[in-house]
Scaffold this motif. Structure first.
Motif, short mmCIF file in Angstrom:
data_model
loop_
_atom_site.label_atom_id
_atom_site.label_comp_id
_atom_site.label_asym_id
_atom_site.label_seq_id
_atom_site.Cartn_x
_atom_site.Cartn_y
_atom_site.Cartn_z
N MET A 78 1.00 -1.79 0.48
CA MET A 78 0.20 -0.08 -0.07
C MET A 78 0.63 1.10 -0.08
O MET A 78 0.46 2.13 -0.20
N TYR A 79 2.11 1.13 0.66
CA TYR A 79 3.49 2.32 0.91
C TYR A 79 3.07 3.61 -0.84
O TYR A 79 2.83 4.36 0.14
N ARG A 134 0.50 5.37 6.94
CA ARG A 134 1.25 4.67 6.51
C ARG A 134 1.92 4.39 5.18
O ARG A 134 1.58 3.39 4.44
N THR A 135 1.49 5.56 4.23
CA THR A 135 1.78 5.56 2.96
C THR A 135 2.19 6.69 2.44
O THR A 135 1.97 7.93 3.13
N ARG A 136 2.57 7.07 1.38
CA ARG A 136 3.78 7.91 1.00
C ARG A 136 2.96 9.58 0.83
O ARG A 136 3.27 10.58 1.36
N GLU A 168 2.05 10.87 3.97
CA GLU A 168 3.56 11.34 4.81
C GLU A 168 3.47 12.94 3.82
O GLU A 168 3.77 13.61 4.62
N ARG A 169 2.94 12.66 3.31
CA ARG A 169 3.09 14.50 1.92
C ARG A 169 2.08 15.38 2.09
O ARG A 169 1.73 15.73 2.43
N GLY A 170 1.26 14.18 3.05
CA GLY A 170 0.01 15.71 3.39
C GLY A 170 -1.76 15.32 2.32
O GLY A 170 -1.98 15.77 2.32
N GLU A 171 -0.86 14.50 1.44
CA GLU A 171 -2.38 13.52 0.27
C GLU A 171 -3.17 13.10 1.06
O GLU A 171 -2.66 12.21 1.89
N ASN A 172 -4.11 12.38 -0.27
CA ASN A 172 -4.79 11.35 0.37
C ASN A 172 -4.72 10.50 -0.44
O ASN A 172 -5.55 11.29 -1.88
N ILE A 173 -4.99 9.38 -0.17
CA ILE A 173 -5.05 8.67 -0.95
C ILE A 173 -6.57 7.45 -1.76
O ILE A 173 -7.57 8.39 -0.74
#
Lengths: 235, 269
Positions: free
Chosen positions: B133-134, B163-165, B168-173
């Motif tokens: 998922m990262y 727990r995804t990149r 961590e960048r403040g964006e949404n999956i």
């Protein structure tokens, strides 16, 4: 195995402390004599520490040989000196006194009387007082706001955990665990739009939802602490 | 840029690999160059569902450890020129996966001009699932209409948000909920969670509902992704799902109890 003969340990024992207000040897001996007469039983053969903090510079004028003599004469056992003016230390050592490390406490005479107890816990500067979440709190997520309130604009899931030093507001279904007033604030409250929680707690008093009257399940409620009981009321 | 899509669920046995195979095949049939990666190192299954188990030479771990390059390891699908499979290693375990290694493989695929990279996540929330998922841009959360599956999906949604990149960048999956093994009849009789209940708990946009169908098992056993079975309800529902993913508006089907006609009632169906 070799037998242990002695042990050297650093320990605290309760000792009598004699706080000197004056460096005049004559007045000291008079005052000490009076005290010993008043409480001869209590003071006899008791070890004593002499505190010289109030003397300050005048500690230099103290006759340490005479002081030791006077103290012993009255049946006390001199242990040592503390809070002595630095320049007087050599003189005291020469007179056979032990020097004790200064105590962290102020001499008892200087402690201001306790007038009020501060009931509100003091918060460190710049702590978070409010945590607002606009996404659902998922199973396995833990939201922690040690000194403030938590506001969730969505639901919380079964298996999630909200921990707040203050109150908790959930504008949706509350399904996980929720602990308000975790620092002991008994005035903290929990508000939710739909009560489906697994566990609710305020200031350490907790209840499981299993025990809660079923007519309150799924209702909009407020939870607060009434004496030692968690009260759940519809809102 | 490739769009990286993870197919995940938390719970095992809900249809992640079936969905990955159908999804990747569907994307490829619509003309997109697609790679599907099996992240279930040690329990290699995707190649079976895709029907290419006898063509595995190199695997994902070989590429990560530099024993093979990505071109050597990718298996070209027999049915579509646009579809490539990167199988998992069966002899290693998930510790062989490294974040740098996974990133490199995804970058190689992106440089190769793939439109979509589908990551078939293993069950659980440990290393394999975490790495699957990262790097994702989109997540397909596969859920069965059953409380434990819904709870595990909820847990996965929490991890996708932290727990995804992207997180961590403040964006949404982009999260998409896919309900599989749905049986309207059992919902009606109260044995199964209704779609509405699942949506209420998870609060994630629904992208498809795949009905329970015998054709899924048949397809798995014969190594043909079920989306290719145009006769089956599951195959049609997977096709709807792929079209929705690509932006089409397609009404949901197979949500009501099928009314049996006279013929079916007489002869069974």
């Amino acid at each position: 195995m070799k037998e242990q003969i002695i042990d050297l340990k650093g320990e605290m024992s309760l000792l009598t402390v004699l706080v000197l207000h004056s460096g005049n040897m004559h007045s000291i001996s008079t005052a000490l004599e009076t005290k010993c007469q008043q409480a001869s039983q209590f003071l006899e053969r008791s070890p004593i520490i002499i505190d010289c903090q109030l003397l300050g510079e005048t500690g230099l004028e103290l006759d340490f040989v005479e002081l030791k003599l006077q103290v012993s004469k009255l049946g006390l056992v001199p242990v040592g000196l503390r809070n002595l003016w630095e320049e007087a230390e050599a003189k005291a050592l020469a007179a056979g006194w032990a020097l004790l490390r200064p105590s962290k406490q102020q001499p008892t005479a200087n402690i201001p009387p306790v007038t009020e107890v501060n009931l509100t816990p003091e918060y460190p500067e710049a702590v978070q007082r409010l945590l607002v979440l606009d996404r659902p709190v998922r199973s396995g997520q833990q939201v922690y706001c040690p000194y403030g309130d938590i506001v969730v604009l969505q639901h919380t899931s079964a298996g999630s955990e909200l921990l707040a030093g203050g109150s908790v507001h959930v504008y949706g279904a509350l399904r996980g665990r929720v602990l308000a007033g975790i620092q002991g604030d008994i005035q903290a409250r929990i508000f939710c739009e739909r009560l489906e929680a697994e566990l609710i707690a305020i200031a350490g008093r907790y209840r499981l939802l299993d025990e809660i009257e079923s007519n309150l399940k799924g209702q909009s409620v407020m939870i607060y602490l009434d004496q030692e009981k968690l009260k759940i009321v519809p809102i | 840029m490739s769009r990286i899509v993870v197919v995940t669920s938390g719970k095992g046995g809900v249809g992640k690999t079936t969905t990955s195979a159908a999804f990747a095949t569907g994307l490829a049939l619509k003309g997109y160059k697609t790679a599907v990666i099996d992240f279930d190192v040690g329990l290699r299954n995707l190649d079976l569902i895709m029907g290419c188990e006898r063509r595995v030479v190199y695997d994902f771990i070989n590429v990560i450890s530099g024993e093979a390059n990505i071109k050597q390891a990718l298996i070209k699908d027999k049915r579509s020129d646009n579809l490539f499979i990167l199988p998992a290693s069966q002899t290693r375990d998930k510790d062989a996966l490294t974040q740098d290694g996974v990133e490199k493989v995804l970058k190689d695929l992106t440089d190769d001009g793939f439109d979509f990279i589908v990551c078939d996540s293993p069950a659980g929330i440990e290393r394999g699932a975490a790495l699957a998922m990262y790097f994702a841009d989109d997540a397909i959360i596969v859920t069965n209409p059953e409380v434990s599956s819904v709870r595990d999906s909820d847990r996965i949604l929490g991890l996708l948000q932290s727990r995804t990149r992207k997180a961590e960048r403040g964006e949404n999956i982009h999260e998409h909920l896919l309900i599989t093994r749905y049986s309207p009849a059992r919902v009606a009789s109260g044995d199964m969670l209704a779609m509405e209940d699942i949506l209420e708990i998870l609060a994630v946009p629904l992208i498809g509902v795949i009905p329970e169908s015998v054709s899924v098992l048949q397809a798995s056993n014969s190594g043909v992704p079920v989306i290719l079975d145009k006769e089956s309800t599951a195959g049609q529902a997977y096709d709807d799902f792929v079209r929705r993913f690509l932006g089409e508006t397609v009404p949901h089907r197979f949500l009501e109890v099928e009314k049996k006609g006279l013929f079916k009632r007489l002869f069974g169906g």
